[in-house]
Design a protein around this motif. Structure first.
Motif, PDB file in Angstrom:
ATOM      1  N   ALA A  89      79.155  23.272  85.114  1.00  0.00           N
ATOM      2  CA  ALA A  89      79.130  24.097  86.334  1.00  0.00           C
ATOM      3  C   ALA A  89      78.329  25.386  86.116  1.00  0.00           C
ATOM      4  O   ALA A  89      78.304  25.943  85.018  1.00  0.00           O
ATOM      5  CB  ALA A  89      80.547  24.432  86.766  1.00  0.00           C
ATOM      6  N   PHE A  90      77.648  25.827  87.164  1.00  0.00           N
ATOM      7  CA  PHE A  90      76.975  27.132  87.242  1.00  0.00           C
ATOM      8  C   PHE A  90      75.814  27.281  86.244  1.00  0.00           C
ATOM      9  O   PHE A  90      75.440  28.401  85.887  1.00  0.00           O
ATOM     10  CB  PHE A  90      77.970  28.276  87.034  1.00  0.00           C
ATOM     11  N   SER A 133      81.498  31.132  93.048  1.00  0.00           N
ATOM     12  CA  SER A 133      80.091  31.485  93.270  1.00  0.00           C
ATOM     13  C   SER A 133      79.960  32.699  94.174  1.00  0.00           C
ATOM     14  O   SER A 133      79.114  33.573  93.945  1.00  0.00           O
ATOM     15  CB  SER A 133      79.348  30.288  93.885  1.00  0.00           C
ATOM     16  N   MET A 134      80.815  32.761  95.213  1.00  0.00           N
ATOM     17  CA  MET A 134      80.759  33.883  96.137  1.00  0.00           C
ATOM     18  C   MET A 134      81.132  35.189  95.433  1.00  0.00           C
ATOM     19  O   MET A 134      80.471  36.221  95.608  1.00  0.00           O
ATOM     20  CB  MET A 134      81.713  33.639  97.310  1.00  0.00           C
ATOM     21  N   ASN A 169      78.337  36.241  93.156  1.00  0.00           N
ATOM     22  CA  ASN A 169      77.239  36.780  93.951  1.00  0.00           C
ATOM     23  C   ASN A 169      77.526  38.206  94.407  1.00  0.00           C
ATOM     24  O   ASN A 169      76.637  39.064  94.407  1.00  0.00           O
ATOM     25  CB  ASN A 169      76.974  35.887  95.159  1.00  0.00           C
ATOM     26  N   ASP A 205      88.214  27.278  92.639  1.00  0.00           N
ATOM     27  CA  ASP A 205      87.374  26.743  93.699  1.00  0.00           C
ATOM     28  C   ASP A 205      85.925  27.146  93.398  1.00  0.00           C
ATOM     29  O   ASP A 205      85.610  28.343  93.323  1.00  0.00           O
ATOM     30  CB  ASP A 205      87.812  27.297  95.055  1.00  0.00           C
ATOM     31  N   GLU A 206      85.052  26.162  93.224  1.00  0.00           N
ATOM     32  CA  GLU A 206      83.672  26.431  92.810  1.00  0.00           C
ATOM     33  C   GLU A 206      82.935  27.308  93.811  1.00  0.00           C
ATOM     34  O   GLU A 206      82.189  28.217  93.427  1.00  0.00           O
ATOM     35  CB  GLU A 206      82.930  25.109  92.618  1.00  0.00           C
ATOM     36  N   GLY A 207      83.130  27.062  95.096  1.00  0.00           N
ATOM     37  CA  GLY A 207      82.454  27.850  96.122  1.00  0.00           C
ATOM     38  C   GLY A 207      82.884  29.301  96.095  1.00  0.00           C
ATOM     39  O   GLY A 207      82.046  30.210  96.181  1.00  0.00           O
ATOM     40  N   GLN A 208      84.213  29.539  95.988  1.00  0.00           N
ATOM     41  CA  GLN A 208      84.701  30.928  95.957  1.00  0.00           C
ATOM     42  C   GLN A 208      84.263  31.646  94.685  1.00  0.00           C
ATOM     43  O   GLN A 208      83.953  32.842  94.712  1.00  0.00           O
ATOM     44  CB  GLN A 208      86.228  30.941  96.070  1.00  0.00           C
TER      45      GLN A 208
END
Length: 600
Positions: free
Chosen positions: A154-155, A123-124, A127, A118-121
């Motif tokens: 991605a990223f 990234s989290m 971070n 999952d791209e959002g997770q």
């Protein structure tokens, strides 16, 4: 019931207020270094609200080196919330703090192994690692995330930021290349960031290898050709940059716009030969192309710049004269081509010494109807100069005066006034010349003001004790010969001054005049000798700071000795702080020291 709810609300309110006060107090304790007191308060808050105050409590324990307590606390939270990677990352940080690197690595590898698709997770999690100060694993998470998502795009932006943070120049550059392959709009950002990170030629050479590999794999991607062109410009490989753009123009069969734009950049970097080749390429495309006439004009301007910069051979002058004549033959002598008539006349008058032809050409130009006022003024002043060369001073002063009256209170008027004052100086009318020059010392044009000041001081210094001004008259005749570019006669006159008028006060002026002659003749090592003599023997005279600056410029731009130039620019700053050259010297010194780089 209402009473019960009211009491319950009051209880919550009092508890929240107390917690708020404790948080503020704990922060104050940490800020003042009273870590024990802060930790006790955070422990109290943590027990009251298990989740919310975990991090400040845990980090207070770490700051007190109570690492075992911090570890046990964190392990409990990991066990309770195995899906919350923040606790796992904190545990890895504690192991690192304890020096138990293998345990920390095991924790981080477990994170990588179990990354969610999952791209959002992702990234989290990255971070959270970054917030914990672990940039290496932040990058690894992004890269592993790419593999899991099967998305090489991605990223890209956060990876570029991470590599910049680590000063990992080549990985940052490689990531930009990756991003540009699908998003060429980031080209200028890439150029700016790469330029800010790279230190010199070695970095650009490595980058060129990466770039050429990209071009080989994706020859249709124009963005990489543009980036390679930029890369060549950074290394001052101007011919290679032009080759790239010409090849691209041929492949696209375009109108030459990109070549035209590059040629303007080349001119800005004084790469005149490359710019000339570029304009000639555009002209060869044919008269029907929209850049044909602009290229014809800019070709002439570039060749003219080459001449005025001193970077020319005699054949360049003859070639430039022919180009101007061809232009006038093709388009006629009219208001649209009057600029070429003016420049051709100056070339003929001052470089080819064809003053009769120059005079006729400018007399035609000033008669053309519909000429722009400023161009008409320039033609009139140049015609005045040619009259002066042809020993017609009265005709010259008449034209200068006409221009001064036509453009009151402007730079054009001030330039005309200066030329009139200079004419009076050349002809030995020092009192009238000085009166005009003293007015011009307050000119809005800094260049005119500086020239007026120097000439006024020259007259004052050499007529104070010699009221006849005979020695200065002889010097002015030599100065006029320099103006006419008759170097041999000028040198003979200068060498005669001491013999005819012994004890004169022109020693530093004569040295400066000789230096100007040698520069005019492109004998740059010879010019250094009189300039150095001014600095050594006349360090407080009129030309001392000018001599230092001129030597610095010669060493930097003609003699390829930048260390010596840097020393001389610094001498202006330290020894001549009130010099008119001080700002230029500071800028050039900083560039040579490496504080800044010229724009490309």
């Amino acid at each position: 019931m209402k009473l019960f709810l009211s009491l319950l609300f009051s209880c919550f309110f009092l508890t929240a207020t107390a917690q708020s006060d404790d948080v503020l107090l704990a922060r104050q304790y940490m800020a003042s270094g009273e870590k024990d007191k802060a930790s006790q308060l955070y422990q109290k808050l943590f027990k009251q609200d298990n989740e919310t105050y975990f991090k400040p409590y845990c980090y207070s324990l770490i700051s007190l080196k109570k690492l075992d307590e911090a570890e046990n606390l964190t392990k409990k939270m990991v066990k309770k919330h195995p899906e919350n990677w923040d606790y796992t990352i904190t545990l890895g940080s504690i192991y690192t703090e304890k020096g138990e690197v293998p345990k920390a690595e095991t924790v981080y590898k477990e994170i990588l192994k179990n990354l969610p698709a999952d791209e959002g997770q992702i990234s989290m999690i990255a971070n959270q690692l970054y917030q914990a100060g672990n940039t290496d694993y932040t990058i690894k998470v992004f890269l592993q995330g790419r593999a899991i998502l099967h998305n090489e795009q991605a990223f890209a932006i956060p990876l570029i930021s991470m590599y910049r943070f680590q000063h990992n120049k080549m990985m940052m550059a490689a990531e930009y290349l990756n991003m540009l392959s699908y998003n060429p709009d980031y080209l200028y950002q890439a150029q700016n960031n790469i330029a800010s990170q790279f230190d010199g030629a070695a970095d650009y050479e490595v980058f060129k290898g990466l770039l050429l590999d990209k071009i080989q794999k994706n020859p249709q991607a124009l963005v990489f050709i543009q980036l390679l062109t930029w890369q060549y410009l950074q290394q001052k490989e101007y011919d290679l940059a032009l080759n790239q753009v010409i090849a691209l123009s041929k492949r696209q069969k375009d109108n030459g716009e990109q070549v035209f734009q590059l040629c303007q950049t080349l001119n800005g970097n004084e790469a005149y030969d490359a710019a000339i080749r570029g304009y000639e390429f555009i002209i060869a495309k044919g008269k029907e192309q929209e850049y044909y006439i602009p290229a014809r004009i800019e070709l002439l301007n570039t060749k003219n710049l080459k001449v005025t910069s001193g970077k020319f051979q005699q054949q360049d002058l003859i070639s430039l004269e022919k180009d101007y004549q061809d232009l006038l033959s093709e388009f006629g002598r009219n208001s649209s081509t009057a600029f070429a008539m003016q420049k051709l006349a100056r070339l003929q008058a001052f470089k080819l010494h064809k003053t009769t032809e120059a005079e006729k050409l400018l007399e035609q130009a000033v008669q053309i109807q519909g000429l722009r006022p400023n161009l008409l003024a320039d033609c009139k002043m140049d015609l005045g100069d040619v009259y002066l060369l042809n020993n017609q001073p009265w005709e010259a002063t008449l034209l200068y005066s006409q221009v001064e009256k036509a453009f009151p209170n402007t730079n054009v008027a001030q330039e005309a006034k200066f030329r009139n004052a200079r004419l009076a100086y050349f002809t030995g009318d020092f009192n009238w010349a000085k009166a005009q020059l003293d007015v011009l010392k307050a000119a809005t044009s800094q260049l005119i003001a500086n020239d007026a000041l120097n000439l006024s001081l020259l007259i004052t210094d050499n007529t104070t004790f010699d009221t006849t001004g005979n020695a200065l008259k002889m010097y002015a005749r030599a100065d006029f010969l320099i103006y006419k570019e008759q170097a041999d006669r000028a040198l003979i006159t200068l060498d005669s001054i001491d013999r005819v008028y012994p004890g004169n006060t022109l020693a530093d002026d004569i040295l400066m005049a000789k230096a100007r002659i040698f520069i005019q003749q492109k004998q740059y090592p010879a010019a250094i000798i009189p300039l150095q003599k001014i600095v050594d023997e006349h360090p407080t005279e009129l030309w001392a700071d000018d001599a230092v600056f001129m030597m610095a410029d010669l060493y930097e731009n003609r003699l390829n000795n930048k260390p010596k130039a840097q020393i001389l620019y610094q001498k202006i700053i330290t020894d001549y702080p009130s010099s008119l050259w001080i700002n230029d010297a500071r800028k050039k010194f900083r560039v040579l020291r490496g504080d800044a780089t010229p724009s490309s």
